[in-house]
Write a protein that holds these residues in place. Structure first.
Motif, short mmCIF file in Angstrom:
data_model
loop_
_atom_site.label_atom_id
_atom_site.label_comp_id
_atom_site.label_asym_id
_atom_site.label_seq_id
_atom_site.Cartn_x
_atom_site.Cartn_y
_atom_site.Cartn_z
N LEU A 1 0.84 -1.19 0.00
CA LEU A 1 0.00 0.00 0.00
C LEU A 1 0.88 1.24 0.00
O LEU A 1 1.92 1.28 0.67
CB LEU A 1 -0.90 0.03 1.23
CG LEU A 1 -2.01 -1.00 1.32
CD1 LEU A 1 -2.70 -0.91 2.68
CD2 LEU A 1 -3.02 -0.83 0.20
N ARG A 2 0.46 2.24 -0.73
CA ARG A 2 1.06 3.57 -0.68
C ARG A 2 -0.09 4.57 -0.81
O ARG A 2 -0.28 5.22 -1.83
CB ARG A 2 2.09 3.77 -1.81
CG ARG A 2 3.34 2.94 -1.68
CD ARG A 2 4.17 3.32 -0.46
NE ARG A 2 5.43 2.58 -0.41
CZ ARG A 2 5.58 1.40 0.15
NH1 ARG A 2 4.54 0.78 0.70
NH2 ARG A 2 6.77 0.79 0.17
N ASP A 3 -0.88 4.68 0.25
CA ASP A 3 -2.11 5.48 0.20
C ASP A 3 -1.81 6.98 0.30
O ASP A 3 -1.14 7.42 1.25
CB ASP A 3 -3.03 5.08 1.35
CG ASP A 3 -3.58 3.68 1.24
OD1 ASP A 3 -3.35 3.04 0.19
OD2 ASP A 3 -4.25 3.22 2.19
N LYS A 4 -2.31 7.71 -0.67
CA LYS A 4 -2.25 9.18 -0.67
C LYS A 4 -3.35 9.69 -1.58
O LYS A 4 -3.72 9.01 -2.55
CB LYS A 4 -0.89 9.68 -1.18
CG LYS A 4 0.30 9.39 -0.26
CD LYS A 4 1.60 9.85 -0.89
CE LYS A 4 2.79 9.45 -0.03
NZ LYS A 4 4.08 9.73 -0.70
N MET B 1 0.00 11.88 -4.45
CA MET B 1 0.55 10.59 -4.87
C MET B 1 1.63 10.79 -5.91
O MET B 1 1.43 11.44 -6.94
CB MET B 1 -0.56 9.69 -5.42
CG MET B 1 -0.10 8.28 -5.77
SD MET B 1 -1.48 7.19 -6.18
CE MET B 1 -2.28 7.01 -4.58
N THR B 2 2.81 10.23 -5.66
CA THR B 2 3.92 10.37 -6.60
C THR B 2 3.89 9.27 -7.65
O THR B 2 3.18 8.27 -7.52
CB THR B 2 5.26 10.28 -5.84
OG1 THR B 2 5.41 8.95 -5.31
CG2 THR B 2 5.32 11.30 -4.71
N PHE C 1 -11.34 6.58 -1.00
CA PHE C 1 -10.58 7.83 -0.93
C PHE C 1 -9.12 7.53 -0.61
O PHE C 1 -8.81 6.77 0.31
CB PHE C 1 -11.18 8.73 0.14
CG PHE C 1 -10.60 10.12 0.17
CD1 PHE C 1 -11.23 11.17 -0.48
CD2 PHE C 1 -9.41 10.37 0.85
CE1 PHE C 1 -10.68 12.45 -0.46
CE2 PHE C 1 -8.85 11.64 0.88
CZ PHE C 1 -9.49 12.68 0.22
N GLY C 2 -8.20 8.14 -1.35
CA GLY C 2 -6.79 8.01 -1.08
C GLY C 2 -6.14 6.76 -1.62
O GLY C 2 -4.99 6.47 -1.29
N ALA D 1 -6.88 0.99 -5.99
CA ALA D 1 -8.14 0.76 -6.68
C ALA D 1 -7.91 0.32 -8.12
O ALA D 1 -8.54 -0.61 -8.62
CB ALA D 1 -9.01 2.02 -6.66
N ALA D 2 -6.97 1.00 -8.79
CA ALA D 2 -6.64 0.63 -10.17
C ALA D 2 -6.10 -0.79 -10.23
O ALA D 2 -6.45 -1.58 -11.11
CB ALA D 2 -5.61 1.60 -10.74
#
Length: 312
Positions: A93-96, A101-102, A150-151, A156-157
């Motif tokens: 996970l890298r939630d932003k 988001m980078t 959200f985030g 999600a993709a």
């Protein structure tokens, strides 16, 4: 036992949900290839299975590359003589939120989830087809991939992409007798431990107590062990007629998700011009627009998080 003599790979199985899947497959008689990026964690997972009388071997490697996929299949065949089951559980996970988001946040999540699923499934299917094995492939989705969250643009993709790949693979693998499905778990994990909404459920699980019924039934939220039974079932010979499906499980709840279907259909002679849409769209579809995100019922008062202590 129903999986006696079978051999399984479970990616991302050093801890959490992946470990629960691996332990359940081993309990039912399958030999398991454990995978984790941390060699010590993978070794502990292997020990937990062998101490219970099961068979397991570890491969410490990051999922995503074709090299890792080949290493996993080779470990199964070289150690246990064959491969029957693949569970693609590895994830990060890298939630932003979108503007924070980078590129690196996005690429890492897509690489592990989507590319990692693709490379491992491709390698396993090649083995199944070449050796005439009616293999079982279980991929892991998420409610986020079904409805958004959200985030979690990247996550999600990735999870929606896995479902799309599975529908395609079910068509391509049918003639070979290989099944491929998506399991959508809802369970206490490192991610949900930090969500206040689930605080009482996570606390109960940590104490070794049953989660309150509201979580298990109304939300379909439970433990990793609650998900493992479905994974093992889909890995069995008894599930040979089930393929291309997205199945949700958590707590006491089991769900069969629909494939996307048109919610409403209208026709207009000559097609839909800008002017026609301006005058007609709201009346035709305004009341049928689809919701986004998960909708949770209100927490009962006794299950709400404790208020934070006031600072002194």
């Amino acid at each position: 036992m129903s999986l006696e003599g079978k051999v399984a790979i479970v990616t991302g199985s050093g801890r959490g949900l992946g470990l629960a899947y691996a332990q359940e497959l081993a309990r039912l008689g399958a030999a398991v290839v454990i995978n984790d990026v941390d060699a010590a964690v993978a070794a502990e997972a292997v020990q937990s299975i062998t101490a219970a009388g099961g068979k397991a071997v570890a491969v410490a490697a990051a999922v995503g590359s074709t090299e890792t996929a080949r290493q996993l299949v080779s470990a199964a065949v070289d150690t246990f003589g064959r491969l029957d089951i693949l569970v693609t559980n590895a994830g990060v996970l890298r939630d932003k939120s979108l503007l924070k988001m980078t590129d690196e946040d996005f690429d890492l999540v897509i690489n592990v989830h989507v590319r990692g699923t693709f490379t491992c499934v491709r390698e396993a299917f090649a083995y199944f087809k070449e050796n005439n094995v009616a293999g079982r492939i279980i991929t892991i989705g998420s409610p986020t991939g079904q409805r958004g969250n959200f985030g979690q643009t990247n996550y999600a993709a990735a999870k929606a992409g896995i479902v799309g790949m599975v529908r395609t693979w079910a068509l391509e693998m049918k003639r070979a007798g290989v099944t491929v499905n998506v399991v959508i778990p809802v369970a206490a994990t490192a991610m949900t431990e930090t969500v206040p909404f689930f605080e009482k459920a996570v606390q109960a699980a940590a104490r070794g107590e049953a989660m309150p019924e509201f979580f298990r039934k109304d939300l379909g939220f439970g433990t990793a062990a609650d998900v493992a039974g479905l994974v093992a079932f889909l890995a069995s010979d008894e599930a040979g007629q089930i393929t291309g499906q997205a199945i949700g499980v958590g707590g006491d709840r089991l769900q069969l998700w629909t494939h996307p279907e048109a919610a409403a259909t209208e026709y207009h002679n000559g097609g839909w011009s800008y002017e026609e849409l301006i005058s007609s769209f709201d009346g035709l579809f305004g009341h049928k627009l689809q919701s986004v995100g998960e909708e949770f019922p209100e927490l009962p008062a006794e299950l709400r998080p404790e208020p934070a202590a006031a600072a002194h």
